[in-house]
Scaffold this motif. Sequence first.
Motif, PDB file in Angstrom:
ATOM      1  N   ASP A 293      16.007  38.715  42.424  1.00  0.00           N
ATOM      2  CA  ASP A 293      15.269  39.380  43.497  1.00  0.00           C
ATOM      3  C   ASP A 293      13.897  39.859  43.057  1.00  0.00           C
ATOM      4  O   ASP A 293      13.252  40.653  43.738  1.00  0.00           O
ATOM      5  CB  ASP A 293      16.073  40.568  44.018  1.00  0.00           C
ATOM      6  N   GLY A 294      13.442  39.386  41.899  1.00  0.00           N
ATOM      7  CA  GLY A 294      12.117  39.779  41.420  1.00  0.00           C
ATOM      8  C   GLY A 294      12.092  41.093  40.668  1.00  0.00           C
ATOM      9  O   GLY A 294      11.019  41.513  40.210  1.00  0.00           O
ATOM     10  N   GLN A 295      13.239  41.746  40.506  1.00  0.00           N
ATOM     11  CA  GLN A 295      13.296  43.021  39.788  1.00  0.00           C
ATOM     12  C   GLN A 295      13.630  42.771  38.319  1.00  0.00           C
ATOM     13  O   GLN A 295      14.579  42.074  37.995  1.00  0.00           O
ATOM     14  CB  GLN A 295      14.355  43.929  40.416  1.00  0.00           C
ATOM     15  N   TRP A 296      12.833  43.356  37.436  1.00  0.00           N
ATOM     16  CA  TRP A 296      13.010  43.197  35.988  1.00  0.00           C
ATOM     17  C   TRP A 296      13.916  44.315  35.487  1.00  0.00           C
ATOM     18  O   TRP A 296      13.560  45.492  35.530  1.00  0.00           O
ATOM     19  CB  TRP A 296      11.651  43.255  35.302  1.00  0.00           C
ATOM     20  N   ARG A 297      15.121  43.966  35.029  1.00  0.00           N
ATOM     21  CA  ARG A 297      16.092  44.974  34.610  1.00  0.00           C
ATOM     22  C   ARG A 297      16.500  44.704  33.153  1.00  0.00           C
ATOM     23  O   ARG A 297      17.476  44.028  32.888  1.00  0.00           O
ATOM     24  CB  ARG A 297      17.320  44.919  35.512  1.00  0.00           C
ATOM     25  N   PRO A 298      15.742  45.242  32.228  1.00  0.00           N
ATOM     26  CA  PRO A 298      15.999  44.946  30.804  1.00  0.00           C
ATOM     27  C   PRO A 298      17.114  45.805  30.223  1.00  0.00           C
ATOM     28  O   PRO A 298      16.903  46.627  29.323  1.00  0.00           O
ATOM     29  CB  PRO A 298      14.648  45.253  30.152  1.00  0.00           C
ATOM     30  N   ASP A 299      18.322  45.610  30.746  1.00  0.00           N
ATOM     31  CA  ASP A 299      19.466  46.388  30.269  1.00  0.00           C
ATOM     32  C   ASP A 299      20.438  45.455  29.561  1.00  0.00           C
ATOM     33  O   ASP A 299      21.229  44.761  30.212  1.00  0.00           O
ATOM     34  CB  ASP A 299      20.165  47.067  31.449  1.00  0.00           C
ATOM     35  N   PRO A 300      20.396  45.409  28.224  1.00  0.00           N
ATOM     36  CA  PRO A 300      21.299  44.500  27.511  1.00  0.00           C
ATOM     37  C   PRO A 300      22.737  44.992  27.572  1.00  0.00           C
ATOM     38  O   PRO A 300      22.982  46.194  27.678  1.00  0.00           O
ATOM     39  CB  PRO A 300      20.770  44.540  26.071  1.00  0.00           C
ATOM     40  N   PRO A 301      23.699  44.082  27.529  1.00  0.00           N
ATOM     41  CA  PRO A 301      25.102  44.487  27.509  1.00  0.00           C
ATOM     42  C   PRO A 301      25.460  45.085  26.152  1.00  0.00           C
ATOM     43  O   PRO A 301      24.738  44.890  25.167  1.00  0.00           O
ATOM     44  CB  PRO A 301      25.849  43.167  27.734  1.00  0.00           C
ATOM     45  N   PRO A 302      26.573  45.804  26.083  1.00  0.00           N
ATOM     46  CA  PRO A 302      27.040  46.275  24.770  1.00  0.00           C
ATOM     47  C   PRO A 302      27.501  45.095  23.929  1.00  0.00           C
ATOM     48  O   PRO A 302      27.675  43.982  24.434  1.00  0.00           O
ATOM     49  CB  PRO A 302      28.210  47.190  25.132  1.00  0.00           C
ATOM     50  N   LEU A 303      27.684  45.329  22.661  1.00  0.00           N
ATOM     51  CA  LEU A 303      28.297  44.315  21.817  1.00  0.00           C
ATOM     52  C   LEU A 303      29.790  44.236  22.114  1.00  0.00           C
ATOM     53  O   LEU A 303      30.397  45.157  22.657  1.00  0.00           O
ATOM     54  CB  LEU A 303      28.066  44.646  20.343  1.00  0.00           C
ATOM     55  N   ALA A 304      30.380  43.113  21.735  1.00  0.00           N
ATOM     56  CA  ALA A 304      31.798  42.906  22.027  1.00  0.00           C
ATOM     57  C   ALA A 304      32.668  44.010  21.442  1.00  0.00           C
ATOM     58  O   ALA A 304      33.672  44.411  22.049  1.00  0.00           O
ATOM     59  CB  ALA A 304      32.240  41.542  21.493  1.00  0.00           C
ATOM     60  N   ALA A 305      32.301  44.536  20.279  1.00  0.00           N
ATOM     61  CA  ALA A 305      33.099  45.582  19.640  1.00  0.00           C
ATOM     62  C   ALA A 305      33.198  46.840  20.494  1.00  0.00           C
ATOM     63  O   ALA A 305      34.117  47.653  20.319  1.00  0.00           O
ATOM     64  CB  ALA A 305      32.514  45.924  18.274  1.00  0.00           C
ATOM     65  N   ASP A 306      32.271  46.996  21.421  1.00  0.00           N
ATOM     66  CA  ASP A 306      32.262  48.170  22.285  1.00  0.00           C
ATOM     67  C   ASP A 306      32.878  47.895  23.657  1.00  0.00           C
ATOM     68  O   ASP A 306      32.840  48.757  24.535  1.00  0.00           O
ATOM     69  CB  ASP A 306      30.835  48.672  22.462  1.00  0.00           C
ATOM     70  N   ARG A 307      33.452  46.709  23.828  1.00  0.00           N
ATOM     71  CA  ARG A 307      34.107  46.353  25.086  1.00  0.00           C
ATOM     72  C   ARG A 307      35.615  46.235  24.835  1.00  0.00           C
ATOM     73  O   ARG A 307      36.058  45.451  24.002  1.00  0.00           O
ATOM     74  CB  ARG A 307      33.580  45.033  25.621  1.00  0.00           C
ATOM     75  N   ARG A 308      36.392  47.004  25.563  1.00  0.00           N
ATOM     76  CA  ARG A 308      37.835  47.034  25.364  1.00  0.00           C
ATOM     77  C   ARG A 308      38.516  46.051  26.317  1.00  0.00           C
ATOM     78  O   ARG A 308      38.358  46.145  27.532  1.00  0.00           O
ATOM     79  CB  ARG A 308      38.362  48.439  25.602  1.00  0.00           C
ATOM     80  N   VAL A 309      39.254  45.122  25.731  1.00  0.00           N
ATOM     81  CA  VAL A 309      39.973  44.116  26.509  1.00  0.00           C
ATOM     82  C   VAL A 309      41.462  44.345  26.347  1.00  0.00           C
ATOM     83  O   VAL A 309      41.972  44.425  25.223  1.00  0.00           O
ATOM     84  CB  VAL A 309      39.612  42.686  26.053  1.00  0.00           C
ATOM     85  N   GLY A 310      42.157  44.454  27.468  1.00  0.00           N
ATOM     86  CA  GLY A 310      43.601  44.600  27.451  1.00  0.00           C
ATOM     87  C   GLY A 310      44.270  43.330  27.933  1.00  0.00           C
ATOM     88  O   GLY A 310      43.799  42.702  28.889  1.00  0.00           O
ATOM     89  N   ILE A 311      45.343  42.940  27.278  1.00  0.00           N
ATOM     90  CA  ILE A 311      46.079  41.735  27.648  1.00  0.00           C
ATOM     91  C   ILE A 311      47.503  42.118  27.985  1.00  0.00           C
ATOM     92  O   ILE A 311      48.234  42.653  27.137  1.00  0.00           O
ATOM     93  CB  ILE A 311      46.044  40.688  26.517  1.00  0.00           C
ATOM     94  N   LEU A 312      47.905  41.870  29.230  1.00  0.00           N
ATOM     95  CA  LEU A 312      49.286  42.084  29.645  1.00  0.00           C
ATOM     96  C   LEU A 312      50.046  40.788  29.422  1.00  0.00           C
ATOM     97  O   LEU A 312      49.803  39.791  30.097  1.00  0.00           O
ATOM     98  CB  LEU A 312      49.357  42.481  31.123  1.00  0.00           C
ATOM     99  N   GLY A 313      50.973  40.805  28.471  1.00  0.00           N
ATOM    100  CA  GLY A 313      51.734  39.614  28.134  1.00  0.00           C
ATOM    101  C   GLY A 313      51.358  39.106  26.758  1.00  0.00           C
ATOM    102  O   GLY A 313      50.207  38.694  26.542  1.00  0.00           O
ATOM    103  N   LEU A 314      52.302  39.132  25.839  1.00  0.00           N
ATOM    104  CA  LEU A 314      52.033  38.736  24.459  1.00  0.00           C
ATOM    105  C   LEU A 314      52.934  37.582  24.044  1.00  0.00           C
ATOM    106  O   LEU A 314      53.475  37.547  22.942  1.00  0.00           O
ATOM    107  CB  LEU A 314      52.204  39.931  23.512  1.00  0.00           C
ATOM    108  N   GLY A 315      53.072  36.614  24.954  1.00  0.00           N
ATOM    109  CA  GLY A 315      53.704  35.357  24.605  1.00  0.00           C
ATOM    110  C   GLY A 315      52.701  34.442  23.938  1.00  0.00           C
ATOM    111  O   GLY A 315      51.654  34.885  23.435  1.00  0.00           O
ATOM    112  N   ALA A 316      52.982  33.147  23.936  1.00  0.00           N
ATOM    113  CA  ALA A 316      52.101  32.191  23.265  1.00  0.00           C
ATOM    114  C   ALA A 316      50.688  32.240  23.834  1.00  0.00           C
ATOM    115  O   ALA A 316      49.694  32.213  23.084  1.00  0.00           O
ATOM    116  CB  ALA A 316      52.678  30.779  23.382  1.00  0.00           C
ATOM    117  N   LEU A 317      50.565  32.329  25.155  1.00  0.00           N
ATOM    118  CA  LEU A 317      49.239  32.333  25.774  1.00  0.00           C
ATOM    119  C   LEU A 317      48.498  33.631  25.479  1.00  0.00           C
ATOM    120  O   LEU A 317      47.313  33.619  25.118  1.00  0.00           O
ATOM    121  CB  LEU A 317      49.360  32.120  27.274  1.00  0.00           C
ATOM    122  N   GLY A 318      49.184  34.756  25.646  1.00  0.00           N
ATOM    123  CA  GLY A 318      48.533  36.034  25.405  1.00  0.00           C
ATOM    124  C   GLY A 318      48.070  36.193  23.968  1.00  0.00           C
ATOM    125  O   GLY A 318      46.959  36.674  23.713  1.00  0.00           O
ATOM    126  N   LEU A 319      48.919  35.792  23.028  1.00  0.00           N
ATOM    127  CA  LEU A 319      48.538  35.920  21.623  1.00  0.00           C
ATOM    128  C   LEU A 319      47.377  34.998  21.263  1.00  0.00           C
ATOM    129  O   LEU A 319      46.490  35.372  20.488  1.00  0.00           O
ATOM    130  CB  LEU A 319      49.744  35.623  20.730  1.00  0.00           C
TER     131      LEU A 319
END
Length: 309
Positions: free
Chosen positions: A120-146
């Motif tokens: 939209d023409g707006q300059w938004r210089p906001d970088p994302p955090p690094l992966a270490a700062d993003r918490r990912v939860g996985i429901l299910g720890l079978g072959a696919l989840g692991l």
Amino acid sequence: MIRVLFAARDAAWPEWETPLRDAFADAGLDVDLARDHPADKVDYIVLAPNGPVGDFAPFTACKAVLNLWAGVEDVVHNPTLTQPLARMVDPGLTQGMVEYVTGHVLRHHLGLDAHLHGQDGQWRPDPPPLAADRRVGILGLGALGLACADMLRHLGFDVAGWSRRLHDGLPFPAFAGQDGLATLLRRSDILVLLLPLTDATRHVLNATTLAQLPMGAVVLNPGRGGLIDDAALLAALDTGQVGHATLDTFTTEPLPPDHPFWAHPGVTVTPHIASATRPVTAARTVAENIRRGEAGEPLLHLVDRKAGY
């Protein structure tokens, strides 16, 4: 001669016949593979749950039913099924799921939608955090989840998991039980659903559990549609409790054209493409289980009837 019945829809036969015959030959098995063996002469059934076999009682000599799908919820409770049932764990399916989950976790982590759709023409210089700062939860720890957890950890994400049964010795935090579920949800900026669908997991994401997520969390469901209460998810999206939901599986498939998910700005619908059983690699799993059955060895990936997976 080992008689193997291929019990899937007609359209699947051209796709599976050659990979199965090749896998049987490579395993040194003398197999008569067909779609029309007499029921009382069948040694093994290679099954798609949407195929022609729904009554297993006539298969009195059958040593095992080998499912072609990862999910067994459509067959596991069949009262005529008294033979051992093995679910499909296919290296090709696993790799496909890892790629899908990783791609969409990175998409939401990096905020790519804002750049793809926000020109939209707006300059938004906001970088994302690094992966270490993003918490990912996985429901299910079978072959696919692991497998997905391993890849996401390799990329540096702060990964944790939950399953109905406690897993010891994992290289990331793992929780179990209702208290453990609440703990996992509270620390999940991105939540990935890879649970089997059972009576115990149906609507595991509902109004109560969705409220336990951090405000604005992302939900990614390539598992089973029935894991989510659709109405509760839509309500959470409307309040901002859930920031976005990327959904690949649904209670009704194909997803009806008038379903609210299609038009909701906070939902991405993908048409059950996260992964699929790959005949070339899956046929080797089928052949290995038949080899094991004939050798008197334990079958791989046997289903626990009481647990439902």
